[in-house]
Design a protein around this motif. Sequence first.
Motif, PDB file in Angstrom:
ATOM      1  N   CYS A 246       0.831  -1.172  -0.079  1.00  0.00           N
ATOM      2  CA  CYS A 246       0.038  -0.091   0.008  1.00  0.00           C
ATOM      3  C   CYS A 246       0.716   1.185   0.036  1.00  0.00           C
ATOM      4  O   CYS A 246       1.937   1.313   0.785  1.00  0.00           O
ATOM      5  CB  CYS A 246      -0.550   0.010   1.266  1.00  0.00           C
ATOM      6  SG  CYS A 246      -0.099   0.069   2.714  1.00  0.00           S
ATOM      7  N   GLU A 285       6.530  -7.284   8.726  1.00  0.00           N
ATOM      8  CA  GLU A 285       6.112  -6.486  10.182  1.00  0.00           C
ATOM      9  C   GLU A 285       7.650  -6.016  10.790  1.00  0.00           C
ATOM     10  O   GLU A 285       7.503  -5.062  11.250  1.00  0.00           O
ATOM     11  CB  GLU A 285       5.790  -7.730  11.063  1.00  0.00           C
ATOM     12  CG  GLU A 285       4.288  -8.145  10.714  1.00  0.00           C
ATOM     13  CD  GLU A 285       3.664  -9.247  11.761  1.00  0.00           C
ATOM     14  OE1 GLU A 285       2.365  -9.347  11.801  1.00  0.00           O
ATOM     15  OE2 GLU A 285       4.683  -9.641  12.265  1.00  0.00           O
ATOM     16  N   ARG A 288       8.708  -2.770   7.563  1.00  0.00           N
ATOM     17  CA  ARG A 288       7.631  -1.802   7.503  1.00  0.00           C
ATOM     18  C   ARG A 288       7.989  -0.567   8.145  1.00  0.00           C
ATOM     19  O   ARG A 288       8.360  -0.579   9.411  1.00  0.00           O
ATOM     20  CB  ARG A 288       6.187  -2.166   7.559  1.00  0.00           C
ATOM     21  CG  ARG A 288       5.842  -2.562   8.918  1.00  0.00           C
ATOM     22  CD  ARG A 288       4.533  -3.134   8.574  1.00  0.00           C
ATOM     23  NE  ARG A 288       3.800  -3.645  10.030  1.00  0.00           N
ATOM     24  CZ  ARG A 288       2.648  -4.064  10.126  1.00  0.00           C
ATOM     25  NH1 ARG A 288       1.863  -4.392   9.259  1.00  0.00           N
ATOM     26  NH2 ARG A 288       2.210  -4.657  11.464  1.00  0.00           N
ATOM     27  N   SER A 290       5.389   1.698   9.381  1.00  0.00           N
ATOM     28  CA  SER A 290       4.569   1.918  10.406  1.00  0.00           C
ATOM     29  C   SER A 290       3.625   0.623  10.358  1.00  0.00           C
ATOM     30  O   SER A 290       3.594   0.022   9.334  1.00  0.00           O
ATOM     31  CB  SER A 290       3.813   3.097  10.145  1.00  0.00           C
ATOM     32  OG  SER A 290       3.175   2.895   8.989  1.00  0.00           O
ATOM     33  N   GLU A 291       2.938   0.496  11.509  1.00  0.00           N
ATOM     34  CA  GLU A 291       1.941  -0.602  11.667  1.00  0.00           C
ATOM     35  C   GLU A 291       1.020  -0.421  10.329  1.00  0.00           C
ATOM     36  O   GLU A 291      -0.026  -1.585  10.351  1.00  0.00           O
ATOM     37  CB  GLU A 291       1.313  -0.748  12.779  1.00  0.00           C
ATOM     38  CG  GLU A 291       2.436  -1.049  14.063  1.00  0.00           C
ATOM     39  CD  GLU A 291       1.939  -1.500  15.291  1.00  0.00           C
ATOM     40  OE1 GLU A 291       0.680  -1.143  15.475  1.00  0.00           O
ATOM     41  OE2 GLU A 291       2.628  -1.728  16.316  1.00  0.00           O
ATOM     42  N   GLU A 292       0.463   0.492   9.837  1.00  0.00           N
ATOM     43  CA  GLU A 292      -0.333   0.730   8.952  1.00  0.00           C
ATOM     44  C   GLU A 292       0.034   0.020   7.752  1.00  0.00           C
ATOM     45  O   GLU A 292      -0.997  -0.092   6.699  1.00  0.00           O
ATOM     46  CB  GLU A 292      -0.806   2.237   8.886  1.00  0.00           C
ATOM     47  CG  GLU A 292      -1.828   2.788   9.810  1.00  0.00           C
ATOM     48  CD  GLU A 292      -0.521   2.993  11.165  1.00  0.00           C
ATOM     49  OE1 GLU A 292       0.423   3.105  10.930  1.00  0.00           O
ATOM     50  OE2 GLU A 292      -1.070   3.080  12.536  1.00  0.00           O
ATOM     51  N   ILE A 293       1.060  -0.226   7.381  1.00  0.00           N
ATOM     52  CA  ILE A 293       1.664  -0.779   6.141  1.00  0.00           C
ATOM     53  C   ILE A 293       1.318  -1.971   6.022  1.00  0.00           C
ATOM     54  O   ILE A 293       1.596  -2.956   6.753  1.00  0.00           O
ATOM     55  CB  ILE A 293       3.208  -0.466   5.911  1.00  0.00           C
ATOM     56  CG1 ILE A 293       3.510   1.006   6.002  1.00  0.00           C
ATOM     57  CG2 ILE A 293       3.541  -1.225   4.717  1.00  0.00           C
ATOM     58  CD1 ILE A 293       2.872   1.871   5.018  1.00  0.00           C
ATOM     59  N   PHE A 294       0.648  -2.624   4.709  1.00  0.00           N
ATOM     60  CA  PHE A 294       0.323  -3.875   4.506  1.00  0.00           C
ATOM     61  C   PHE A 294       0.664  -4.171   3.026  1.00  0.00           C
ATOM     62  O   PHE A 294       0.826  -3.198   2.293  1.00  0.00           O
ATOM     63  CB  PHE A 294      -1.339  -4.127   4.850  1.00  0.00           C
ATOM     64  CG  PHE A 294      -2.238  -3.365   4.030  1.00  0.00           C
ATOM     65  CD1 PHE A 294      -2.760  -4.080   2.793  1.00  0.00           C
ATOM     66  CD2 PHE A 294      -2.450  -2.213   4.276  1.00  0.00           C
ATOM     67  CE1 PHE A 294      -3.558  -3.149   1.917  1.00  0.00           C
ATOM     68  CE2 PHE A 294      -3.374  -1.553   3.436  1.00  0.00           C
ATOM     69  CZ  PHE A 294      -3.847  -2.029   2.355  1.00  0.00           C
ATOM     70  N   LEU A 342      -2.052  -7.415   8.374  1.00  0.00           N
ATOM     71  CA  LEU A 342      -3.262  -7.156   8.940  1.00  0.00           C
ATOM     72  C   LEU A 342      -3.515  -7.724  10.162  1.00  0.00           C
ATOM     73  O   LEU A 342      -3.883  -7.317  11.184  1.00  0.00           O
ATOM     74  CB  LEU A 342      -4.470  -7.161   7.975  1.00  0.00           C
ATOM     75  CG  LEU A 342      -4.636  -6.245   6.699  1.00  0.00           C
ATOM     76  CD1 LEU A 342      -5.796  -6.334   5.887  1.00  0.00           C
ATOM     77  CD2 LEU A 342      -4.331  -4.678   7.204  1.00  0.00           C
TER      78      LEU A 342
END
Length: 468
Positions: A246, A285, A288, A290-294, A342
């Motif tokens: 993303c 994990e 990335r 930030s944790e919003e990246i998928f 996610l």
Amino acid sequence: MPVPVPRQRSVPAAETSHGDLTLLVIEDDPAGTTITVPELSAAAGTRVRIRTARNLTEAARLLTDDVDCILLDLALPLAGGGSGPGTPTTDAGTAGGGPLPEPVSARAGELAALTHVLRIAPLHAVLALTAQDDTELAAEAVRVGAQDYLFRGDLDARVLSRAIRYAVERKRADIAQHQLTESRLRAQENARLERGLLPTPLLDGSGLSFAARYRPGRSRALLGGDFYDVVRTPDGTVHAMIGDVCGHGPDEAALGVELRIAWRALTLAGLCGDELLSTLQQVLEHERQSEEIFATLCTVDIAPDGRRAGLCLAGHPAPLLARHGLPARLLPYEDGGPALGLLPRARWPRRQVELGGTWSLMMYTDGLIEGRVGNGGSERLGQDGMVAMVNSRLEQGLAGEELLEAAVAEVRERHGSELTDDVAVLLLGRDPERIRPWGGSAPRSHPASVDRPPSPPVRAARAQRPPL
């Protein structure tokens, strides 16, 4: 003879109006009054502010961003601001964003003050002031880095104002050319780096054809957040993957490369299906920003006989399968799992798919199906629109590279402008009638279709990268 300009207090940049010029004079002159400020301003056609410094130490304090030009007396000693005559700088790098002078060889001691000024003021125009009969030293000063030189006997308001303006414009042109050259070199280096990070399919011995199209959404870039790869393992299985991180920036492009390389390493190590995707999620994990990246992912492992395949979907659109003589259709996607990154303990079931004897399999990212339909329209192409578009191209007899090129061009045409999202499409095909025992191609005996490779399949795919 002293420099005939008066001393004046420094002027802050905020007080300098548009078009004004600020001149910094560096020379040991306690009472030079031949040329007045009004005379110099009148000759220049605009207001000129003058600052004077008696040594290099004082000059360093007065050297601010609003100074346009420096007038340096080459006879100025280095005492109080340099390393001393005869020990000029030899730094040929850059400082403060601009080029530094070249090392001085001849008459180095006489140019020591100049090399020092050029080192501390790489972005300022510099005028060298010398004696009337020393043309050799004047020319050497320009070679070292000064924009121009002036003789003491010729110095008047008109000559000085012309020299200031010429030096300022020449320095601006030099800096612009230097920045342009650096930008071109950086762009070439980035292009080589990004091109080297694009995948090279490993399909030797598989008997499958391969074609790909890749268009990053970022302007003037070769890599985007989309990524793909194709490899054949020693047991004869062909593994294909396509994914999408993303976002569209360079960080997403770098993460996509990391995931692709990790997928290839894990695949060659024997991992497949849920075990491979779980490990890839751990890589995502850790890497990335930030944790919003998928990232979404689609993997296919094709059996050595080429008739069956295992399909895993991680939040990614299902591939398109076209069998010989039948319309293209989407593979089942009801059993897919979530995108990578996610859910911490997600699972990705592997679904068995029957391919048949002659087929073509198209894998793609959402950039292909999310383009608008019509110039400025609100409706998106979608998967159904893509299937209809591909089937219309199949009816025209397009296959392989021609099919992908036409599909991407039509999506861009329907969108009405360049696509802003990354687009990656790859096409794998199998046609036993075209494959000779030694890997060549048999003569064509029927009209071209998507399941007929456009070229000898294996070795060409290894040697060539996908067109951009």
